[in-house]
Write a protein that holds these residues in place. Structure first.
Motif, PDB file in Angstrom:
ATOM      1  N   ASP A 108       0.757  -1.062   0.162  1.00 25.03           N
ATOM      2  CA  ASP A 108      -0.413  -0.153   0.132  1.00 25.03           C
ATOM      3  C   ASP A 108       0.705   0.958  -0.305  1.00 25.03           C
ATOM      4  O   ASP A 108       2.066   1.178   1.279  1.00 25.03           O
ATOM      5  N   LYS A 109       0.995   2.260  -0.896  1.00 28.70           N
ATOM      6  CA  LYS A 109       1.637   3.643  -1.196  1.00 28.70           C
ATOM      7  C   LYS A 109       3.126   2.938  -1.447  1.00 28.70           C
ATOM      8  O   LYS A 109       3.748   3.637  -0.520  1.00 28.70           O
ATOM      9  N   GLY A 110       3.471   2.015  -2.335  1.00 26.84           N
ATOM     10  CA  GLY A 110       4.905   1.807  -2.425  1.00 26.84           C
ATOM     11  C   GLY A 110       5.281   1.163  -0.734  1.00 26.84           C
ATOM     12  O   GLY A 110       6.741   1.511  -0.852  1.00 26.84           O
ATOM     13  N   GLN A 111       4.874   0.278   0.372  1.00 23.35           N
ATOM     14  CA  GLN A 111       5.207   0.221   1.214  1.00 23.35           C
ATOM     15  C   GLN A 111       4.657  -1.318   2.522  1.00 23.35           C
ATOM     16  O   GLN A 111       3.532  -1.239   1.266  1.00 23.35           O
ATOM     17  N   LEU A 112       5.392  -1.913   2.554  1.00 27.23           N
ATOM     18  CA  LEU A 112       4.508  -3.584   3.115  1.00 27.23           C
ATOM     19  C   LEU A 112       4.104  -3.294   4.001  1.00 27.23           C
ATOM     20  O   LEU A 112       4.459  -2.995   5.120  1.00 27.23           O
ATOM     21  N   VAL A 113       2.962  -3.787   3.885  1.00 26.09           N
ATOM     22  CA  VAL A 113       1.917  -3.610   4.477  1.00 26.09           C
ATOM     23  C   VAL A 113       0.939  -5.077   5.507  1.00 26.09           C
ATOM     24  O   VAL A 113       0.841  -4.579   6.974  1.00 26.09           O
ATOM     25  N   ALA A 114       1.100  -5.593   5.326  1.00 28.12           N
ATOM     26  CA  ALA A 114       1.002  -7.289   5.584  1.00 28.12           C
ATOM     27  C   ALA A 114       1.798  -8.236   4.498  1.00 28.12           C
ATOM     28  O   ALA A 114       1.269  -8.589   3.769  1.00 28.12           O
ATOM     29  N   GLN A 115       1.634  -9.843   5.437  1.00 22.22           N
ATOM     30  CA  GLN A 115       1.609 -10.511   4.421  1.00 22.22           C
ATOM     31  C   GLN A 115       2.300 -11.997   5.607  1.00 22.22           C
ATOM     32  O   GLN A 115       1.669 -11.345   6.900  1.00 22.22           O
ATOM     33  N   GLY A 116       2.445 -12.535   4.494  1.00 24.43           N
ATOM     34  CA  GLY A 116       2.136 -14.327   5.804  1.00 24.43           C
ATOM     35  C   GLY A 116       1.943 -15.327   4.992  1.00 24.43           C
ATOM     36  O   GLY A 116       1.315 -14.762   3.412  1.00 24.43           O
ATOM     37  N   PRO A 117       1.210 -16.177   5.058  1.00 21.71           N
ATOM     38  CA  PRO A 117       0.728 -17.921   4.856  1.00 21.71           C
ATOM     39  C   PRO A 117      -0.856 -17.181   4.162  1.00 21.71           C
ATOM     40  O   PRO A 117      -1.475 -16.015   4.850  1.00 21.71           O
ATOM     41  N   MET A 118      -1.225 -18.155   2.861  1.00 21.56           N
ATOM     42  CA  MET A 118      -2.417 -17.444   2.298  1.00 21.56           C
ATOM     43  C   MET A 118      -3.766 -17.557   3.803  1.00 21.56           C
ATOM     44  O   MET A 118      -4.323 -16.718   2.773  1.00 21.56           O
ATOM     45  N   ALA A 119      -3.529 -18.132   4.152  1.00 24.46           N
ATOM     46  CA  ALA A 119      -4.768 -18.994   4.732  1.00 24.46           C
ATOM     47  C   ALA A 119      -4.650 -17.568   6.420  1.00 24.46           C
ATOM     48  O   ALA A 119      -5.863 -17.407   6.363  1.00 24.46           O
ATOM     49  N   GLU A 120      -3.687 -16.348   6.332  1.00 19.75           N
ATOM     50  CA  GLU A 120      -4.106 -15.295   7.476  1.00 19.75           C
ATOM     51  C   GLU A 120      -4.463 -14.276   6.141  1.00 19.75           C
ATOM     52  O   GLU A 120      -4.694 -13.159   6.808  1.00 19.75           O
ATOM     53  N   LEU A 121      -4.281 -13.976   4.920  1.00 21.29           N
ATOM     54  CA  LEU A 121      -5.212 -13.348   4.712  1.00 21.29           C
ATOM     55  C   LEU A 121      -6.560 -13.306   4.612  1.00 21.29           C
ATOM     56  O   LEU A 121      -7.963 -14.011   3.845  1.00 21.29           O
TER      57      LEU A 121
END
Length: 231
Positions: free
Chosen positions: A207-220
């Motif tokens: 978001d706006k050129g920054q990493l705001v969330a990450q993880g295993p797909m199950a955590e989306l």
């Protein structure tokens, strides 16, 4: 496999990537997600050396690549399928595939049999011009062209954009096969959430050129989707 460390990138005076750091593990299938204009394609082009970065470090397979040309990055093992496919419409399917042979380390002049096994339609149409193929067939050709390199990592920018549903399913199965059965590391930008959930092992959300969330797909979660992906 791929390490992006504190990367800043500008379009003129517009700051597009802000101290961006993320990691793509070997053997993963990572979906890079976010609304339009948040820097996803910019990041992929920076990784490939198609856009310069102002600062930061990009490493692939343990080696810094900042100083390498796009061609050298391809030779190092990065296969890239750009948004819009960018095949050569006046060349035949076979000629489009042969273009990538020059970047193979073994200097083989033969298109790997695997390409035609993954995409039988390309074998059927190998003497037809790329511009005569449907959009979905052109996307298969673009993916096949990247795979001719036998890359260590495959990068795809919106591979399902404008593609008919049956070929979307075929492309999804090819990505899953390459990743899960052959261990190919995959990084793809994808807007279609069901497709991303089906093929991806992990996600990275910008978001706006920054990493705001990450993880295993199950955590989306639905909450994350609503905050950063819903329009």
């Amino acid at each position: 496999m791929l390490e992006v460390n504190a990367v800043n990138q500008f379009y003129g005076e517009s700051h597009t990537l802000w101290d961006l750091s993320l990691s793509i593990p070997k053997g993963g299938c990572v979906c890079l997600m976010g609304r339009n204009g948040v820097g996803k394609t910019t990041l992929l082009k920076a990784v490939m050396g198609l856009l310069p970065i102002r600062s930061g470090q990009i490493e692939f397979d343990g080696q810094p690549v900042n100083s390498l040309s796009t061609e050298a990055r391809a030779c190092a093992g990065i296969g890239y399928v750009p948004q819009g496919r960018e095949i050569f419409p006046m060349l035949t399917v076979e000629e489009n595939l042969q273009i990538s042979l020059g970047a193979r380390k073994d200097r083989s002049r033969k298109i790997p049999d695997k390409i035609y096994q993954l995409f039988p339609v390309l074998k059927e149409m190998r003497h037809r011009r790329g511009g005569d193929l449907s959009g979905g067939q052109q996307q298969q050709l673009a993916i096949g062209r990247a795979l001719v390199l036998e890359p260590k990592m495959l990068i795809l920018d919106e591979p399902t954009e404008g593609i008919q549903p049956n070929i979307v399913r075929e492309i999804g199965e090819v990505i899953r096969t390459l990743n899960q059965q052959e261990g190919l590391t995959v990084l793809l930008v994808e807007q279609k959430l069901p497709f991303a959930r089906r093929v991806g092992s992990d996600f990275r959300l910008l978001d706006k050129g920054q990493l705001v969330a990450q993880g295993p797909m199950a955590e989306l979660t639905d909450a994350v989707v609503k905050e950063y992906l819903s329009v």
